[in-house]
Design a protein around this motif. Structure first.
Motif, mmCIF file in Angstrom:
data_model
loop_
_atom_site.group_PDB
_atom_site.id
_atom_site.type_symbol
_atom_site.label_atom_id
_atom_site.label_comp_id
_atom_site.label_asym_id
_atom_site.label_seq_id
_atom_site.Cartn_x
_atom_site.Cartn_y
_atom_site.Cartn_z
ATOM 1 N N UNK A 404 0.945 17.808 29.859
ATOM 2 C CA UNK A 404 -0.262 18.074 30.650
ATOM 3 C C UNK A 404 -1.185 19.007 29.895
ATOM 4 N N UNK A 405 -0.605 19.980 29.223
ATOM 5 C CA UNK A 405 -1.364 20.937 28.408
ATOM 6 C C UNK A 405 -0.400 21.657 27.484
ATOM 7 N N UNK A 406 -0.926 22.206 26.395
ATOM 8 C CA UNK A 406 -0.160 23.095 25.529
ATOM 9 C C UNK A 406 -0.705 24.493 25.738
ATOM 10 N N UNK A 407 0.172 25.411 26.137
ATOM 11 C CA UNK A 407 -0.299 26.732 26.586
ATOM 12 C C UNK A 407 0.458 27.849 25.882
ATOM 13 N N UNK A 417 -3.706 26.273 33.395
ATOM 14 C CA UNK A 417 -3.424 24.857 33.163
ATOM 15 C C UNK A 417 -3.257 24.107 34.466
ATOM 16 N N UNK A 418 -2.584 24.727 35.435
ATOM 17 C CA UNK A 418 -2.393 24.097 36.740
ATOM 18 C C UNK A 418 -3.716 23.915 37.447
ATOM 19 N N UNK A 419 -4.582 24.897 37.323
ATOM 20 C CA UNK A 419 -5.889 24.830 37.986
ATOM 21 C C UNK A 419 -6.775 23.761 37.374
ATOM 22 N N UNK A 420 -6.560 23.474 36.088
ATOM 23 C CA UNK A 420 -7.408 22.516 35.367
ATOM 24 C C UNK A 420 -6.868 21.096 35.363
#
Length: 422
Positions: A404-407, A417-420
């Motif tokens: 979903x994302x690399x953070x 990341x969750x918000x986006x």
């Protein structure tokens, strides 16, 4: 299916309740042997039976594998005493999330990814091996689009046999590795499956001790697919579903599921209620679907061009009999694009936690398309056949899914990341 008295010639083989080979075209019968073509009309041969008394209780008391149905299969009475992969009795999943997504009242998933090499091919190979042993063969062989290669190599290794497997050189790398690991002879052939199959037919004539499961022992091999129908009926509480959707490669699986349902009704193991059979193909290899759409009885061969390589048989041996089954039961054969196949894989994974290979994506996507066209009844209880594991065809979805994302390793980054998320 034939339930008449035994012919005058008595078989020298112990193949259970199998009594002869019968031509699917002219119905001429020959004694049980390693033959696949009728000597009179060159039509395909299938197994004819004289079934003993079989009860639900006797089946339920049997092994937790396809051998619980051995009295209905062309295998020796001692089949389970020989080393084999013991396939079958895979999950039947009540797929309520998928049903809601598709707008259907009730869907079941027959999840054959749980077999020893993660596809339904373990069923047919186990039956073929048992028959081949009784018929005097000593090497297990096949031409394959992938799943059969895995199953033959594994079954031969388990039985202590040599294996010779022929595959198209363009096969998915995962299926090449998961065949080669068993240590048999694996030959990659330049050409498509139909080229490989022609070569296998030549080799079967040259090597008397080689059992090509889907060539010279094909009548026995094909009967293994009946166990999918048997299991579905047993797992539904000894009743038949109203609709079933089956992926079509050679077409044998669909016709034998149909045969299995019919046998259960004839033997009084289920009430012989009406059911409708649907076939599913990828558009890039859809000769049966196109014949159905055109109202033809003859299959026009097609050069395969699809990511669904396990279904990529351009000249399917059982194609005409698929047409017979779907037309007799009021069904149809649909086809879907490669992009729809990928969407089907993702839909099943997202809704039911089942990761299917491309053939499963074909089944799901075709079901969706048939529903939208009004061919499938959304109020009828429906079983979808998922015949292979998605880990075998990772390339089909690897470009479509990922993180979903690399953070950074901070909770704030996770919250962002969750918000986006889209």
């Amino acid at each position: 299916m034939t339930l008449t008295a035994a012919p005058e010639t008595t078989s020298a083989y112990d193949l259970g309740s199998a009594r002869a080979l019968a031509c699917r075209e002219c119905r001429h019968e020959i004694p049980l042997a390693a033959e696949f073509a009728c000597p009179r009309c060159f039509g395909p041969l299938e197994v004819a039976y004289e079934f003993p008394t079989v009860t639900r209780a006797s089946i339920e008391a049997g092994p937790k594998s396809i051998w619980r149905y051995k009295d209905l299969l062309p295998v020796p009475s001692t089949v389970e005493q020989h080393a084999n992969t013991e396939p079958g009795l895979t999950r039947l999943i009540e797929a309520d999330n998928l049903a809601r997504a598709l707008g259907v009242r009730k869907i079941w998933i027959k999840d054959d990814t749980g077999n020893p090499t993660h596809s339904f091919k373990d069923r047919v190979v186990a039956v073929a091996l048992a028959a081949a042993r009784e018929l005097g063969f000593s090497v297990l062989c096949c031409p394959s689009t992938g799943n059969l290669a895995n199953a033959v190599a594994a079954a031969a290794a388990r039985a202590g046999w040599d294996s010779v497997v022929l595959i198209p050189s363009s096969l998915e790398q995962a299926k090449i590795v998961t065949t080669a690991v068993y240590g048999g002879t694996l030959l990659a052939v330049d050409g498509n499956y139909d080229d490989v199959n022609r070569l296998a037919t030549e080799l079967a004539a040259e090597h008397e001790d080689w059992a090509f499961v889907n060539v010279n022992v094909r009548p026995y091999y094909a009967e293994g697919s009946k166990t999918l129908g048997y299991e579905v009926a047993e797992q539904l509480g000894w009743r038949l579903p109203q609709q079933v959707v089956v992926p079509v490669a050679s077409g044998s699986q669909l016709t034998k599921i149909d045969k299995g349902f019919t046998e259960l009704g004839t033997l009084g193991l289920v009430e012989p209620t009406p059911y409708t059979v649907f076939g599913a193909q990828a558009t890039g290899c859809s000769p049966v679907a196109r014949a159905f759409e055109a109202g033809h009885d003859v299959i026009q061969p097609q050069k395969p061009d699809t990511i669904a390589r396990s279904l990529a048989i351009g000249n399917p041996a059982d194609g005409p009999y698929v047409l017979d089954s779907v037309r007799r039961t009021g069904g149809s054969v649909g086809h879907v694009s490669d992009s729809e196949v990928v969407a089907g894989i993702r839909l099943l994974a997202r809704t039911e936690g089942v990761f299917a290979e491309t053939a499963g994506g074909v089944t799901i996507a075709t079901t969706k398309k048939l529903l939208e066209a009004g061919a499938l009844d959304p109020d009828a209880e429906t079983v979808l056949m998922i015949t292979g594991d998605g880990l075998k065809t990772l390339d089909a979805v690897s470009g479509e899914v990922g993180p979903t994302a690399t953070v950074p390793s901070t909770s704030a980054a996770v919250r962002e990341a969750l918000a986006n998320r889209g």
